[in-house]
Write a protein that holds these residues in place. Structure first.
Motif, PDB file in Angstrom:
ATOM      1  N   ALA A 185       0.819  -1.216   0.000  1.00 16.05           N
ATOM      2  CA  ALA A 185       0.000   0.000   0.000  1.00 16.05           C
ATOM      3  C   ALA A 185       0.852   1.264   0.000  1.00 16.05           C
ATOM      4  O   ALA A 185       0.346   2.348  -0.261  1.00 16.05           O
ATOM      5  N   GLY A 186       2.156   1.144   0.247  1.00 16.12           N
ATOM      6  CA  GLY A 186       3.050   2.300   0.274  1.00 16.12           C
ATOM      7  C   GLY A 186       3.597   2.690  -1.077  1.00 16.12           C
ATOM      8  O   GLY A 186       4.589   3.417  -1.168  1.00 16.12           O
ATOM      9  N   THR A 187       2.960   2.235  -2.158  1.00 16.96           N
ATOM     10  CA  THR A 187       3.506   2.527  -3.484  1.00 16.96           C
ATOM     11  C   THR A 187       3.497   4.016  -3.813  1.00 16.96           C
ATOM     12  O   THR A 187       4.399   4.492  -4.491  1.00 16.96           O
ATOM     13  N   LEU A 188       2.488   4.768  -3.349  1.00 15.20           N
ATOM     14  CA  LEU A 188       2.462   6.200  -3.655  1.00 15.20           C
ATOM     15  C   LEU A 188       3.613   6.923  -2.977  1.00 15.20           C
ATOM     16  O   LEU A 188       4.266   7.782  -3.601  1.00 15.20           O
ATOM     17  N   SER A 189       3.898   6.590  -1.720  1.00 13.39           N
ATOM     18  CA  SER A 189       5.025   7.247  -1.050  1.00 13.39           C
ATOM     19  C   SER A 189       6.341   6.809  -1.684  1.00 13.39           C
ATOM     20  O   SER A 189       7.256   7.622  -1.847  1.00 13.39           O
ATOM     21  N   ALA A 190       6.454   5.545  -2.072  1.00 13.56           N
ATOM     22  CA  ALA A 190       7.662   5.086  -2.767  1.00 13.56           C
ATOM     23  C   ALA A 190       7.801   5.822  -4.090  1.00 13.56           C
ATOM     24  O   ALA A 190       8.902   6.257  -4.458  1.00 13.56           O
ATOM     25  N   ASN A 191       6.680   6.000  -4.798  1.00 15.57           N
ATOM     26  CA  ASN A 191       6.702   6.715  -6.072  1.00 15.57           C
ATOM     27  C   ASN A 191       7.191   8.147  -5.876  1.00 15.57           C
ATOM     28  O   ASN A 191       8.005   8.652  -6.647  1.00 15.57           O
ATOM     29  N   PRO A 233      13.713   7.436 -12.853  1.00 14.87           N
ATOM     30  CA  PRO A 233      13.116   6.475 -13.784  1.00 14.87           C
ATOM     31  C   PRO A 233      11.617   6.751 -13.899  1.00 14.87           C
ATOM     32  O   PRO A 233      11.039   7.438 -13.057  1.00 14.87           O
ATOM     33  N   ARG A 234      11.000   6.242 -14.929  1.00 21.59           N
ATOM     34  CA  ARG A 234       9.553   6.353 -15.070  1.00 21.59           C
ATOM     35  C   ARG A 234       8.915   5.293 -14.191  1.00 21.59           C
ATOM     36  O   ARG A 234       9.389   4.172 -14.121  1.00 21.59           O
ATOM     37  N   VAL A 235       7.845   5.662 -13.497  1.00 24.22           N
ATOM     38  CA  VAL A 235       7.171   4.741 -12.582  1.00 24.22           C
ATOM     39  C   VAL A 235       5.793   4.385 -13.145  1.00 24.22           C
ATOM     40  O   VAL A 235       5.029   5.276 -13.527  1.00 24.22           O
ATOM     41  N   LEU A 236       5.507   3.093 -13.203  1.00 28.87           N
ATOM     42  CA  LEU A 236       4.184   2.590 -13.568  1.00 28.87           C
ATOM     43  C   LEU A 236       3.591   1.961 -12.319  1.00 28.87           C
ATOM     44  O   LEU A 236       4.265   1.192 -11.640  1.00 28.87           O
ATOM     45  N   ILE A 237       2.356   2.306 -12.020  1.00 28.43           N
ATOM     46  CA  ILE A 237       1.674   1.734 -10.855  1.00 28.43           C
ATOM     47  C   ILE A 237       0.575   0.788 -11.325  1.00 28.43           C
ATOM     48  O   ILE A 237      -0.249   1.152 -12.159  1.00 28.43           O
ATOM     49  N   LEU A 238       0.602  -0.429 -10.771  1.00 32.97           N
ATOM     50  CA  LEU A 238      -0.451  -1.412 -10.993  1.00 32.97           C
ATOM     51  C   LEU A 238      -1.323  -1.447  -9.749  1.00 32.97           C
ATOM     52  O   LEU A 238      -0.813  -1.388  -8.631  1.00 32.97           O
ATOM     53  N   ALA A 239      -2.619  -1.530  -9.936  1.00 38.27           N
ATOM     54  CA  ALA A 239      -3.545  -1.624  -8.804  1.00 38.27           C
ATOM     55  C   ALA A 239      -4.526  -2.761  -9.053  1.00 38.27           C
ATOM     56  O   ALA A 239      -4.841  -3.082 -10.199  1.00 38.27           O
ATOM     57  N   GLY A 240      -4.995  -3.341  -7.983  1.00 36.84           N
ATOM     58  CA  GLY A 240      -5.986  -4.407  -8.090  1.00 36.84           C
ATOM     59  C   GLY A 240      -7.319  -3.864  -8.562  1.00 36.84           C
ATOM     60  O   GLY A 240      -7.573  -2.655  -8.511  1.00 36.84           O
ATOM     61  N   PRO A 241      -8.197  -4.734  -9.029  1.00 39.91           N
ATOM     62  CA  PRO A 241      -9.477  -4.287  -9.572  1.00 39.91           C
ATOM     63  C   PRO A 241     -10.380  -3.604  -8.546  1.00 39.91           C
ATOM     64  O   PRO A 241     -11.207  -2.775  -8.909  1.00 39.91           O
ATOM     65  N   GLU A 259      -4.828  10.197  -8.924  1.00 36.44           N
ATOM     66  CA  GLU A 259      -4.026  10.142  -7.701  1.00 36.44           C
ATOM     67  C   GLU A 259      -2.633   9.567  -7.995  1.00 36.44           C
ATOM     68  O   GLU A 259      -1.622  10.068  -7.493  1.00 36.44           O
ATOM     69  N   ALA A 260      -2.577   8.528  -8.811  1.00 37.20           N
ATOM     70  CA  ALA A 260      -1.293   7.926  -9.170  1.00 37.20           C
ATOM     71  C   ALA A 260      -0.427   8.925  -9.938  1.00 37.20           C
ATOM     72  O   ALA A 260       0.764   9.084  -9.652  1.00 37.20           O
ATOM     73  N   HIS A 261      -1.022   9.606 -10.910  1.00 37.00           N
ATOM     74  CA  HIS A 261      -0.263  10.592 -11.693  1.00 37.00           C
ATOM     75  C   HIS A 261       0.164  11.767 -10.832  1.00 37.00           C
ATOM     76  O   HIS A 261       1.269  12.285 -10.991  1.00 37.00           O
ATOM     77  N   ASP A 262      -0.684  12.192  -9.898  1.00 33.76           N
ATOM     78  CA  ASP A 262      -0.319  13.289  -8.985  1.00 33.76           C
ATOM     79  C   ASP A 262       0.883  12.912  -8.120  1.00 33.76           C
ATOM     80  O   ASP A 262       1.642  13.784  -7.702  1.00 33.76           O
ATOM     81  N   ALA A 298       2.355   6.088 -15.584  1.00 41.93           N
ATOM     82  CA  ALA A 298       1.193   5.340 -16.057  1.00 41.93           C
ATOM     83  C   ALA A 298       0.554   4.597 -14.888  1.00 41.93           C
ATOM     84  O   ALA A 298       1.196   4.316 -13.880  1.00 41.93           O
ATOM     85  N   PHE A 299      -0.724   4.281 -15.064  1.00 38.48           N
ATOM     86  CA  PHE A 299      -1.518   3.590 -14.056  1.00 38.48           C
ATOM     87  C   PHE A 299      -2.311   2.509 -14.769  1.00 38.48           C
ATOM     88  O   PHE A 299      -2.892   2.752 -15.828  1.00 38.48           O
ATOM     89  N   LEU A 300      -2.342   1.309 -14.202  1.00 30.44           N
ATOM     90  CA  LEU A 300      -2.992   0.180 -14.844  1.00 30.44           C
ATOM     91  C   LEU A 300      -3.667  -0.691 -13.794  1.00 30.44           C
ATOM     92  O   LEU A 300      -3.098  -0.957 -12.736  1.00 30.44           O
ATOM     93  N   ARG A 301      -4.884  -1.122 -14.080  1.00 32.99           N
ATOM     94  CA  ARG A 301      -5.592  -2.071 -13.203  1.00 32.99           C
ATOM     95  C   ARG A 301      -5.274  -3.491 -13.642  1.00 32.99           C
ATOM     96  O   ARG A 301      -5.270  -3.811 -14.825  1.00 32.99           O
ATOM     97  N   LYS A 302      -5.034  -4.352 -12.644  1.00 32.29           N
ATOM     98  CA  LYS A 302      -4.810  -5.762 -12.940  1.00 32.29           C
ATOM     99  C   LYS A 302      -6.159  -6.436 -13.175  1.00 32.29           C
ATOM    100  O   LYS A 302      -7.182  -5.985 -12.674  1.00 32.29           O
ATOM    101  N   PRO A 303      -6.166  -7.522 -13.934  1.00 28.99           N
ATOM    102  CA  PRO A 303      -7.434  -8.186 -14.265  1.00 28.99           C
ATOM    103  C   PRO A 303      -8.031  -8.933 -13.088  1.00 28.99           C
ATOM    104  O   PRO A 303      -7.333  -9.333 -12.164  1.00 28.99           O
ATOM    105  N   ARG A 304      -9.351  -9.106 -13.158  1.00 28.23           N
ATOM    106  CA  ARG A 304     -10.057  -9.890 -12.144  1.00 28.23           C
ATOM    107  C   ARG A 304      -9.914 -11.385 -12.417  1.00 28.23           C
ATOM    108  O   ARG A 304     -10.010 -12.191 -11.513  1.00 28.23           O
TER     109      ARG A 304
END
Length: 138
Positions: A69-75, A85-93, A101-104, A109-115
């Motif tokens: 859950a600390g990916t935003l602070s790590a980003n 480096p460029r950061v891509l965040i993956l989030a669960g469905p 929020e991810a871009h801020d 980039a921001f991507l949802r993982k599949p269900r």
């Protein structure tokens, strides 16, 4: 995907943990078999990713919010560095995190993982495209 291939393999730092291995392992395998990419490290959580950025100098950092859950602070920490480096965040469905929020927080980039497992390949392909387009040219 258009444009010329980069002069070197795109250096990628992945996040992987014992709890969410299917997606990370599948993406890792896909990237390792593609000569355009080089997996230079695997972080077990966001703090580990921040540390590894200095050690392995990736072009791309793929942070998985489902794993930490600390990916935003790590980003934010990664994005505040001199050579970023460029950061891509993956989030669960079901994650409430949104693309804005991810871009801020500095994500490229921001991507949802599949269900379902059936959608995994399509999501892997999209992640690969996002990785390619997130690398600055030149």
């Amino acid at each position: 995907m258009s444009g010329a291939a980069p002069d070197h393999a795109v250096r990628i730092l992945l996040m992987d943990s014992d709890h969410h291995r299917l997606f990370a392992k599948a993406l890792h395998a896909k990237l390792e078999h593609d000569p355009r990419f080089e997996v230079v490290g695997v972080a077990s959580h966001g703090e580990d990713a921040v540390r590894l950025v200095t050690e392995v100098s990736p072009d791309i950092v793929l942070l998985d919010r489902e794993q930490d859950a600390g990916t935003l602070s790590a980003n934010r920490l990664i994005s505040s560095r001199k050579r970023t480096p460029r950061v891509l965040i993956l989030a669960g469905p079901d994650d409430e995190l949104g693309a804005v929020e991810a871009h801020d927080a500095g994500a490229a980039a921001f991507l949802r993982k599949p269900r379902s497992a059936a959608d995994l390949l399509e999501t892997l392909e999209l992640a690969t495209v996002l990785i390619q387009t997130a690398v600055p040219s030149g």
